[in-house]
Design a protein around this motif. Structure first.
Motif, mmCIF file in Angstrom:
data_model
loop_
_atom_site.group_PDB
_atom_site.id
_atom_site.type_symbol
_atom_site.label_atom_id
_atom_site.label_comp_id
_atom_site.label_asym_id
_atom_site.label_seq_id
_atom_site.Cartn_x
_atom_site.Cartn_y
_atom_site.Cartn_z
ATOM 1 N N LYS A 1 -2.303 28.845 41.715
ATOM 2 C CA LYS A 1 -1.762 27.691 42.424
ATOM 3 C C LYS A 1 -2.860 26.950 43.173
ATOM 4 C CE LYS A 1 2.005 26.192 45.430
ATOM 5 N NZ LYS A 1 3.214 26.592 46.199
ATOM 6 N N VAL B 1 3.614 23.063 41.414
ATOM 7 C CA VAL B 1 2.548 22.064 41.361
ATOM 8 C C VAL B 1 3.004 20.851 40.551
ATOM 9 C CG1 VAL B 1 0.207 21.594 40.518
ATOM 10 C CG2 VAL B 1 0.704 23.737 41.710
ATOM 11 N N GLU C 1 -3.877 23.056 42.460
ATOM 12 C CA GLU C 1 -3.843 22.065 43.536
ATOM 13 C C GLU C 1 -5.211 21.413 43.718
ATOM 14 O OE1 GLU C 1 -0.287 23.903 46.380
ATOM 15 O OE2 GLU C 1 -2.398 24.398 46.781
ATOM 16 N N ASP C 2 -6.271 22.207 43.652
ATOM 17 C CA ASP C 2 -7.616 21.641 43.759
ATOM 18 C C ASP C 2 -7.899 20.689 42.603
ATOM 19 O OD1 ASP C 2 -8.050 22.986 46.081
ATOM 20 O OD2 ASP C 2 -9.416 24.494 45.242
ATOM 21 N N CYS D 1 -5.702 18.913 40.897
ATOM 22 C CA CYS D 1 -4.918 17.681 41.059
ATOM 23 C C CYS D 1 -5.504 16.778 42.149
ATOM 24 C CB CYS D 1 -3.466 18.026 41.388
ATOM 25 S SG CYS D 1 -2.563 18.812 40.023
ATOM 26 N N ARG D 2 -6.187 17.366 43.092
ATOM 27 C CA ARG D 2 -6.825 16.565 44.151
ATOM 28 C C ARG D 2 -8.237 16.129 43.761
ATOM 29 N NH1 ARG D 2 -4.831 21.031 47.533
ATOM 30 N NH2 ARG D 2 -2.879 20.389 48.537
ATOM 31 N N SER E 1 5.099 18.829 42.945
ATOM 32 C CA SER E 1 4.378 18.281 44.093
ATOM 33 C C SER E 1 3.433 17.147 43.705
ATOM 34 C CB SER E 1 3.588 19.391 44.794
ATOM 35 O OG SER E 1 4.443 20.416 45.256
ATOM 36 N N PHE E 2 2.826 17.240 42.514
ATOM 37 C CA PHE E 2 1.789 16.279 42.130
ATOM 38 C C PHE E 2 2.197 15.383 40.961
ATOM 39 C CE2 PHE E 2 -0.429 19.569 44.444
ATOM 40 C CZ PHE E 2 -1.354 18.861 45.204
#
Length: 710
Positions: A498, A578, A502-503, A505-506, A581-582
């Motif tokens: 996860k 994820v 997340e990293d 997607c950012r 969220s993204f």
């Protein structure tokens, strides 16, 4: 969740391929054992029979010759299946052959087919589907290959690794092609390589890149034109996160797979306990899958909230079906009609809620009996490095020993606890390991599980004055933020996957730890924040700095993850979270799904003699059945007419009312003399219309070929 289901994608590919062979005539569909399992997972038998398919047969079984009908072969690219196909072609068993492979044919088998004069004469169509994978959920794909773990990590299997990686790469490419994605590829590159398999991801990533490039070279229509941002493939292996397969997870799906005796095969079944089962459920295995809307809706919910939410949802379900509620009003014709019309759907929903309420209660009973709340509290501190107050934990050794001495704690939970403590400490003195095993009263063979973790990159032994820094077995372990929720005390841990997603997607995923296979081409695109940039915007260089997140109306970028060595249900949940969220479509693919018990067993097997593993590579290779090469016996001549006329009375005695011998189905499910199907065309789309006799015949032919469990 929103997004494109890989189940629907694979289903459409298979059905459209069969439909593409429809020349207005009936045909036979030929499958083998492996392709049958693959198709069974996503396509119903009725859907296939509706495509002018008169019958579904298995190529390894005895079948009658039918030279008046075309055949569609949907086969696995295996040597013995090629033998079966060549035997059919030599016998000219069918009129014309439509040949479809589930994945790319190996060069030696392709060369054999190209040299065959019989194949050139009879095969009128040939293609490759690239569907050699098994969708388990809308965004979860497995290869149903639990032997992948020992093949990749067992020291005695080193010479098998290259071939196995090529097979894995082909399946990963099949998934990418099905999704229409030519992705950039990133792979896990451990910074401290302490085990031999640390280079696994880099080699696998290059195999995938090579095969993808080859596919694009020989298929000019790949990838298809799309406004969707270019996809990303992230390749990792089990060493990325050694805690995730061991922790007790308390979301619904992960918890029931850990604690309840589910029956897992082609599908997943559960038999409720006697105390929880209703009359309809007693002694009955019930399927759990994507068709179960209750399961799909609640599987990632924390158990703390599950019962309340399920009861609310069931009450809403009853409110939507008022015709089934108890009422003092007398029944009317219309109310009875409404009730009968909605009865199947209501009954199906009622059984689903009953099943999941039973499963929830069974899981909570195990939770109480095994004192998992006490265990999980310590586990969370070991995995996150923080206690429930988000401070450095104290006296963890005393807490662990207290649980190991507790007779209420089951032995597998004690072993899981020792391993997590060892990972937290980054290794222990050999004498300390023996003391912990003595406290836990575990058998000697369990020490093999602990020491085998070195093959996955763990430090097991630590010297008395070892000054090396602690290893980080949880990639990118982020600072855990305090939460107001009561559940946070037992669910503070998040899988490493996860954090990686997340990293990514950012646009902050470290390029040293997750490099690109083509850094000179892909790095810029991959590091500028792909959630903000589509391929079109890169070409036109339009400013996108003002956008905070993608619009929900735009095509979602696809992020594909492959976890070598097996994935956990907590990692599957993380991918769905994820995605939401993204605003991405995250697909998790893996060789097989891991439960804690399976993981411990497979790690323990890494030190046993390879001959005891029963690897497919060590088994005798399957062969085509001998009966396919036997000469067919000529049909017996019709009996000569008798000179003696039969008396009318004798003829009447031999007559039987409702004689069904002409319609009786033989054991193999096919008719020895295939009747010519009706040729009347329907008014809509030129489809063939089946008369009542044909419909009756089809019902007899539907002999449950796919073996669905009743």
């Amino acid at each position: 969740m929103a997004g494109t289901s890989v189940i629907s994608i694979q289903q459409n590919i298979i059905l459209e391929t069969i439909r593409g062979t429809d020349l207005g005539e009936w045909k036979v569909l030929l499958l083998d054992g492996e392709s049958r399992k693959l198709i069974h997972g996503v396509v119903g038998e009725d859907d296939i029979l509706a495509l002018n398919v008169s019958n579904i047969e298995q190529i390894e079984e005895r079948r009658p010759t039918n030279k008046e009908m075309d055949a569609v072969y949907l086969l696995s690219p295996l040597p013995h299946i090629m033998d079966c196909l060549m035997a059919d072609l030599e016998r000219r068993r069918y009129r014309r052959t439509f040949l479809v492979w589930t994945s790319l044919l190996p060069p030696d088998l392709q060369a054999r087919l190209d040299r065959s004069a019989m194949a050139k004469q009879q095969i009128v169509y040939a293609s490759v589907l690239n569907v050699d994978y098994y969708p388990r959920e809308s965004h979860l794909i497995t290869f149903r290959d639990p032997w992948s773990f020992p093949t990749l990590f067992h020291p005695a299997c080193n010479h098998l690794v290259r071939r196995h990686m090529e097979e894995l790469a082909q399946k990963i490419v099949s998934l990418c092609v099905s999704l229409g994605e030519y992705p950039t590829i990133r792979y896990h590159n451990p910074q401290k390589r302490s085990h031999e398999a640390s280079i696994l991801c880099s080699h696998l990533a290059r195999f995938v890149q090579t095969q993808l490039d080859q596919h694009a070279k020989y298929n000019t229509d790949f990838p298809p034109l799309s406004s969707r941002p270019r996809g990303v493939l992230i390749i990792a292996d089990r060493s990325l996160d050694l805690f995730a397969p061991l922790l007790h997870e308390f979301t619904y799906q992960a918890m029931v797979h850990d604690l309840l005796p589910l029956t897992e095969g082609d599908k997943i079944y559960y038999k409720p306990s006697a105390s929880q089962a209703g009359k309809a459920q007693k002694d009955k295995d019930q399927e759990i899958g994507e068709k179960d809307s209750v399961w799909v809706k609640f599987r990632h919910l924390h158990m703390k909230d599950l019962l309340d939410e399920m009861v609310k949802d069931f009450n809403a379900f009853k409110a939507q079906n008022p015709q089934f509620a108890d009422s003092e009003n007398p029944a009317t014709i219309n109310s009875i009609k409404d009730m009968l019309a909605g009865l199947p759907k209501f009954q199906q929903g009622k059984e689903a809620y009953s099943l999941h309420l039973s499963m929830t209660q069974d899981a909570m009973n195990v939770f109480q009996e095994r004192r998992l709340a006490d265990i999980a509290s310590v586990e969370q501190s070991l995995a996150t490095g923080l206690d429930e107050d988000y401070k450095k934990p104290k006296n963890l050794a005393d807490q662990v020993i207290r649980l190991l001495d507790d007779d209420a704690i089951e032995f597998p939970d004690r072993l899981r606890l020792i391993i997590q403590y060892l990972l937290y400490r980054d290794g222990l003195l050999p004498t300390d390991i023996q003391k912990l095993l003595a406290h836990a009263r575990l058998p000697a063979q369990d020490s093999e599980v602990i020491y085998n973790l070195e093959l996955l990159g763990a430090h097991v032994n630590r010297a008395l004055k070892d000054s090396r820094p602690a290893a980080n077995y949880h990639f990118g372990k982020k600072e855990v933020q305090p939460q107001a929720s009561d559940e946070s005390g037992l669910s503070r841990f998040e899988p490493a996957l996860k954090v990686v997603l997340e990293d990514h997607c950012r646009g902050a995923l470290d390029e040293n730890i997750f490099p690109f296979t083509k850094p000179h081409l892909d790095a810029t695109e991959g590091l500028i924040g792909q959630e903000h940039v589509s391929q079109a915007s890169l070409r036109s260089a339009k400013p996108t700095w003002a956008r905070t997140r993608p619009s929900t109306t735009e095509p979602r970028q696809r992020v594909m993850v492959f976890m070598a060595g097996g994935a956990t249900y907590s990692e599957s949940r993380a991918c769905y979270e994820v995605s939401q969220s993204f605003n991405k479509d995250v697909y998790l693919s893996t060789s097989h799904m891991l439960t804690p018990s399976l993981y411990l067993r497979q790690v323990g097997d890494l030190s046993v003699d390879r001959r005891r593993l029963d690897l497919p590579a060590d088994r005798p290779q399957p062969r085509a059945p001998d009966h396919l090469f036997e000469k067919e016996m000529p049909a017996p001549p019709p009996p000569a007419p008798s000179d003696k006329a039969q008396a009318p009375v004798e003829g009447m005695q031999q007559m039987r009312m409702n004689d069904d011998r002409a319609h009786r189905k033989p054991i193999n499910g096919t008719h020895q003399h295939q009747p010519s199907p009706p040729q009347s065309a329907s008014s809509a789309g030129g489809r063939l219309v089946k008369d009542k006799d044909r419909e009756g015949e089809k019902k007899k032919k539907k002999h449950n070929f796919f073996g669905s469990k009743k």
